[in-house]
Design a protein around this motif. Structure first.
Motif, PDB file in Angstrom:
ATOM      1  N   SER A  14       0.813  -1.213   0.000  1.00  0.00           N
ATOM      2  CA  SER A  14       0.000   0.000   0.000  1.00  0.00           C
ATOM      3  C   SER A  14       0.849   1.266   0.000  1.00  0.00           C
ATOM      4  CB  SER A  14      -0.919   0.014   1.231  1.00  0.00           C
ATOM      5  OG  SER A  14      -0.164  -0.073   2.436  1.00  0.00           O
ATOM      6  N   ASP A  15       2.133   1.137   0.321  1.00  0.00           N
ATOM      7  CA  ASP A  15       3.042   2.284   0.301  1.00  0.00           C
ATOM      8  C   ASP A  15       3.615   2.540  -1.083  1.00  0.00           C
ATOM      9  OD1 ASP A  15       2.855   2.650   3.121  1.00  0.00           O
ATOM     10  OD2 ASP A  15       4.263   0.997   3.400  1.00  0.00           O
ATOM     11  N   ALA A  69       3.313   3.235  -5.081  1.00  0.00           N
ATOM     12  CA  ALA A  69       2.381   3.868  -6.004  1.00  0.00           C
ATOM     13  C   ALA A  69       2.120   2.997  -7.220  1.00  0.00           C
ATOM     14  CB  ALA A  69       2.942   5.214  -6.458  1.00  0.00           C
ATOM     15  N   PHE A 114      -0.042   9.931  -6.776  1.00  0.00           N
ATOM     16  CA  PHE A 114       0.190   9.330  -5.465  1.00  0.00           C
ATOM     17  C   PHE A 114       1.526   9.812  -4.894  1.00  0.00           C
ATOM     18  CE2 PHE A 114       2.013   6.085  -2.753  1.00  0.00           C
ATOM     19  CZ  PHE A 114       0.965   5.648  -1.969  1.00  0.00           C
ATOM     20  N   MET A 115       2.559   9.813  -5.740  1.00  0.00           N
ATOM     21  CA  MET A 115       3.901  10.206  -5.291  1.00  0.00           C
ATOM     22  C   MET A 115       3.951  11.665  -4.877  1.00  0.00           C
ATOM     23  SD  MET A 115       6.197   8.257  -8.161  1.00  0.00           S
ATOM     24  CE  MET A 115       6.132   6.475  -8.351  1.00  0.00           C
ATOM     25  N   ASN A 167       1.405  13.609  -3.913  1.00  0.00           N
ATOM     26  CA  ASN A 167       0.606  13.802  -2.699  1.00  0.00           C
ATOM     27  C   ASN A 167       1.345  13.304  -1.466  1.00  0.00           C
ATOM     28  OD1 ASN A 167      -1.700  15.066  -3.794  1.00  0.00           O
ATOM     29  ND2 ASN A 167      -2.558  13.093  -4.437  1.00  0.00           N
ATOM     30  N   LYS A 168       2.048  12.180  -1.618  1.00  0.00           N
ATOM     31  CA  LYS A 168       2.794  11.628  -0.487  1.00  0.00           C
ATOM     32  C   LYS A 168       3.931  12.554  -0.087  1.00  0.00           C
ATOM     33  CE  LYS A 168       5.211   7.456   1.030  1.00  0.00           C
ATOM     34  NZ  LYS A 168       5.670   6.090   0.629  1.00  0.00           N
ATOM     35  N   SER A 169       4.628  13.117  -1.083  1.00  0.00           N
ATOM     36  CA  SER A 169       5.750  14.000  -0.797  1.00  0.00           C
ATOM     37  C   SER A 169       5.305  15.327  -0.193  1.00  0.00           C
ATOM     38  CB  SER A 169       6.560  14.265  -2.072  1.00  0.00           C
ATOM     39  OG  SER A 169       7.617  15.158  -1.828  1.00  0.00           O
ATOM     40  N   LYS A 212       2.537  15.880   1.552  1.00  0.00           N
ATOM     41  CA  LYS A 212       1.701  15.735   2.750  1.00  0.00           C
ATOM     42  C   LYS A 212       2.379  16.387   3.957  1.00  0.00           C
ATOM     43  CE  LYS A 212      -0.752  12.285   5.530  1.00  0.00           C
ATOM     44  NZ  LYS A 212      -1.008  10.833   5.745  1.00  0.00           N
ATOM     45  N   GLU A 267      10.784  12.177  -6.940  1.00  0.00           N
ATOM     46  CA  GLU A 267      11.305  12.429  -5.596  1.00  0.00           C
ATOM     47  C   GLU A 267      12.329  13.564  -5.621  1.00  0.00           C
ATOM     48  OE1 GLU A 267      13.630   9.988  -2.019  1.00  0.00           O
ATOM     49  OE2 GLU A 267      12.774   8.917  -3.726  1.00  0.00           O
ATOM     50  N   CYS A 322      10.510  16.995  -6.126  1.00  0.00           N
ATOM     51  CA  CYS A 322       9.905  17.473  -4.881  1.00  0.00           C
ATOM     52  C   CYS A 322      10.960  17.988  -3.916  1.00  0.00           C
ATOM     53  CB  CYS A 322       9.094  16.351  -4.234  1.00  0.00           C
ATOM     54  SG  CYS A 322       7.616  15.868  -5.153  1.00  0.00           S
TER      55      CYS A 322
END
Length: 368
Positions: free
Chosen positions: A106-107, A109, A280-281, A283-285, A287, A313, A316
């Motif tokens: 789930s971690d 993407a 997904f990436m 939004n995760k970065s 957050k 990555e 970001c």
């Protein structure tokens, strides 16, 4: 440099080297890593004032010590240190399982097709062995993850180990290969012997092309590949407690015999992230970070077509640099703006070319 300073450097090297060995033997990986690196740095200083022959020897040994330090950092290899040995880094190796981080599917993407194939092949046989027995479905065996660099192959491997609770052996070609005749083969034998003794283990071979290159050009490579193939021959179904996972950015350089049924028969392509995965990436970065209202994740996704996960990555990270520095200098919260992201995207072009992507597509179709 005078003789006194040379003597001092020699004494420093011997001290760092002794501390590194003792720390490693008692399991203090952080101290061992740091001390091996300091020993290597001291050797490099000594090499500068050495005769040509001694200089080369010290440079080579410093390189080996740095490789050992790198292996300790990955919690991969452990070397047997015979009493009285003057050059223990060339001796045979023992193997210690790496700590598996708390990484789940789930971690990761996207990659739903990849996750499904891995679940069927490697995770469900461990979780539901009775079902696989009922359907006479083989378990164990080898899976090769291949695709462009930066697409998350190593993270997938770690997630597999976490999902099934397996001992996790992370191996690179440099961990196996030795310049001494027969040493590479002994390293392979000891690796499989150690892993097979575990209740459940995964051997993850990163950069597999460097370990199992095509035979016919280098006798050392040929012997190494032959030994590896002997160890995994008939793997599927015969060692259900041992899973073999490989990753490579160059699948066409792997010896074809390693990819036959019973070995790495399952080959799974890990592509560049699609739009939902990139979303997904981002939004995760972002957050929890102070992001300006003019930043649109949808726009960032559209501007990063063809980017790898590692590229995103980096984008970001770079976008946050200037706001962070301004925040430090002004002692205030400075938001990351759209302009910061646009500048970062301009500075970080895609690391994977269209030609490279096409090469992978050809391999999928033809195996070459």
């Amino acid at each position: 440099m005078d003789n006194l300073n040379v003597t001092m450097l020699n004494d420093q090297f011997n001290m760092y080297y002794a501390v590194a060995k003792r720390a490693y033997e008692v399991g203090n990986g952080a101290l061992a890593k740091r001390s091996y690196m300091l020993a290597a740095d001291t050797l490099l200083k000594l090499a500068k004032v050495s005769s040509p022959k001694l200089k080369q020897a010290r440079l080579e040994r410093a390189k080996r010590l740095l490789q050992i330090a790198d292996g300790i950092g990955a919690a991969v290899e452990r070397k047997t240190i015979p009493a009285g040995s003057d050059d223990d880094e060339e001796q045979g190796r023992e193997w210690a399982a790496a700590e598996v981080p708390d990484v789940h599917f789930s971690d990761i993407a996207g990659l739903d097709d990849v996750k499904k194939a891995i679940t069927v092949r490697m995770i469900n046989p461990v979780k539901y062995p009775e079902k696989y027995k009922l359907y006479n479905k083989k378990s164990g065996g080898g899976v090769l993850l291949f695709g462009p660099p930066g697409t998350g192959k190593t993270m997938i491997a770690r997630a597999i180990a976490c999902e099934v609770g397996a001992k996790f052996y992370v191996i690179k070609g440099s961990d196996i290969v030795s310049k001494w005749v027969g040493e590479s083969e002994r390293n392979i034998q000891s690796l499989f012997k150690t892993a097979r003794a575990d209740k459940l283990a995964i051997i993850f071979i990163d950069e597999m092309d460097s370990l199992l290159g095509r035979r016919g050009e280098d006798t050392h490579n040929d012997r190494r590949v032959n030994e590896f193939l002997q160890q995994i021959d008939g793997f599927a179904g015969k060692a259900p407690n041992l899973l073999l996972l490989g990753a490579t950015n160059r699948p066409w350089d792997i010896d074809g015999a390693a990819l036959r049924p019973g070995r790495f028969s399952q080959k799974i392509y890990v592509p560049l992230p699609d739009a939902p995965a990139r979303e997904f990436m981002f939004n995760k970065s972002l957050k929890g970070a102070p992001v300006a209202d003019d930043v649109s994740v949808g726009e960032l996704v559209s501007l990063t077509e063809g980017y790898s996960g590692a590229d995103i990555e980096e984008v970001c990270d770079r976008a946050k640099e200037d706001p962070l520095l301004r925040s430090i200098s002004t002692d205030s919260v400075v938001q990351v703006s759209r302009a910061d992201f646009l500048a970062a995207i301009k500075a970080v072009p895609p690391s994977v070319s269209e030609e490279e992507v096409k090469r992978f597509e050809r391999f999928i179709q033809t195996g070459e």
